[in-house]
Structure formats: C-alpha cells, structure tokens
Design a protein around this motif. Sequence first.
Motif, PDB file in Angstrom:
ATOM      1  N   MET A  16       2.437 -22.617  29.468  1.00  0.00           N
ATOM      2  CA  MET A  16       3.814 -22.396  29.918  1.00  0.00           C
ATOM      3  C   MET A  16       4.191 -23.356  31.044  1.00  0.00           C
ATOM      4  N   THR A  17       3.271 -23.620  31.951  1.00  0.00           N
ATOM      5  CA  THR A  17       3.563 -24.589  33.018  1.00  0.00           C
ATOM      6  C   THR A  17       3.682 -25.995  32.437  1.00  0.00           C
ATOM      7  N   THR A  75       8.399 -20.598  26.049  1.00  0.00           N
ATOM      8  CA  THR A  75       8.821 -20.959  27.406  1.00  0.00           C
ATOM      9  C   THR A  75      10.196 -21.605  27.407  1.00  0.00           C
ATOM     10  N   ALA A  79      12.714 -20.309  30.277  1.00  0.00           N
ATOM     11  CA  ALA A  79      12.385 -21.269  31.341  1.00  0.00           C
ATOM     12  C   ALA A  79      12.891 -20.859  32.724  1.00  0.00           C
ATOM     13  N   VAL A  82      10.523 -18.303  34.161  1.00  0.00           N
ATOM     14  CA  VAL A  82       9.244 -18.919  34.545  1.00  0.00           C
ATOM     15  C   VAL A  82       9.398 -19.639  35.875  1.00  0.00           C
TER      16      VAL A  82
END
Length: 210
Positions: A16-17, A75, A79, A82
Amino acid sequence: MLLTILYIIGITAEAMTGAISAGKRKMDWFGVMFVASATAIGGGTARDIILGHYPVAWVKHPEYIIITCIAGVFTTLIAPWVERNQRLFVMLDSVGLVVFSIIGCQIAIDMGLYPIICVIAAIITGVFGGLLRDLICSQKPMVLHKELYAFVALFSGVLYLGLLHYNVHENIATLITLILGFSLRTTAVYFSWHLPVFHFESAMPEKNEK
C-alpha cells in the motif's frame, strides 16, 4: 503461523505504501501493481537470488504476489485514507521490517550459511523492497537517509541469531526479536533518531570542460 500472519500483514502494508509512491508519480494500474509488489516482496526476491535459494518466495507461494497486487489496486480507491493514517502504516511497516528480517535470517540459517551472511540476508530482506520502490519512483532512497531503518534490520538479525546461538527456543527468540525490533523502530521514528550523517562538499574547483 504467527510469523506467517504478520508477514502477510507486512507485505500488505508495504504494498500500500508502494502504491502511494506510484500514485505520486502518476502511474497507471500496472505501474501501481509493479511498484506495490516490488516494495512488498522485492527484498525477499533479492535475498533468494543472491543466496541461490530457489524457487523464490513468491514463485513458491504465488498468493503473496496476488495479495500485493490487490493491495496496490485497492489503495488507489482509498488513497486519501492511507495518507491520513500514516502513523498506522509506520507501525505496520515496523512490524513488517522486523518480520522480514527474521525470515531472511531464518532462510540463511536453514541453508547452513555463516552468521555474517545470515545477518546480511536479514538486512537485504528488510530494506531492499523499499530501496527498489524509491529507485523505480526516482526518489531519494529513504532507507539510507531517514530514521533507523536498515539499522533495525541489522539489530533484528543479530538479536535473533544471538538468541538462537544461546539455545533460546525459536518461538521465544522470534517473539523477543519482534518486541525489541518493533520498539526500537517506533521509538526511533518518534524521537527522530538516525545514524551519524556523512556530508561532504568538495573544496576542489570544477575543471572547465573544453
């Protein structure tokens, strides 16, 4: 079982990062999945290739690359969430870093390699994925500049190897390494700890090209 669950959590968070970094570079979905997977499982892939440990982890367990691709695409839909929950992802990333380091060390131990190689395997597994992400996205490699990142992988590998050397049960050694490695990483983030920085500017005048 616990290590496997934490590993899946770790690669999901890393993916996800990685997807966020790809989004900042305006990549398409293929690029997002590629960067997400490279971030999450790139360290293990590099380790396996260097050590000659085949098949590499995601070939043996294709569900891992499926998880990272799904996490990357997902993601793109969440986004902003996150981005707002960076602290959560720092914690998950810290767990993943220590877990990756332990697994890297374990694999090298099972191959009967020298202790120093086991520690190097831990470092490669822990940090190489983030290094790949930053190189693909043309960013300054975070693992070489910010906080204690590579050092935590080193610490985790040495600690885990040392505990096994003194006949501590593998499960207990894993738990101790997880707790201390995670604590070191999160404390370093909170207090902005980092290793001494080498900064050099040449005093020599540049030669004029003809």
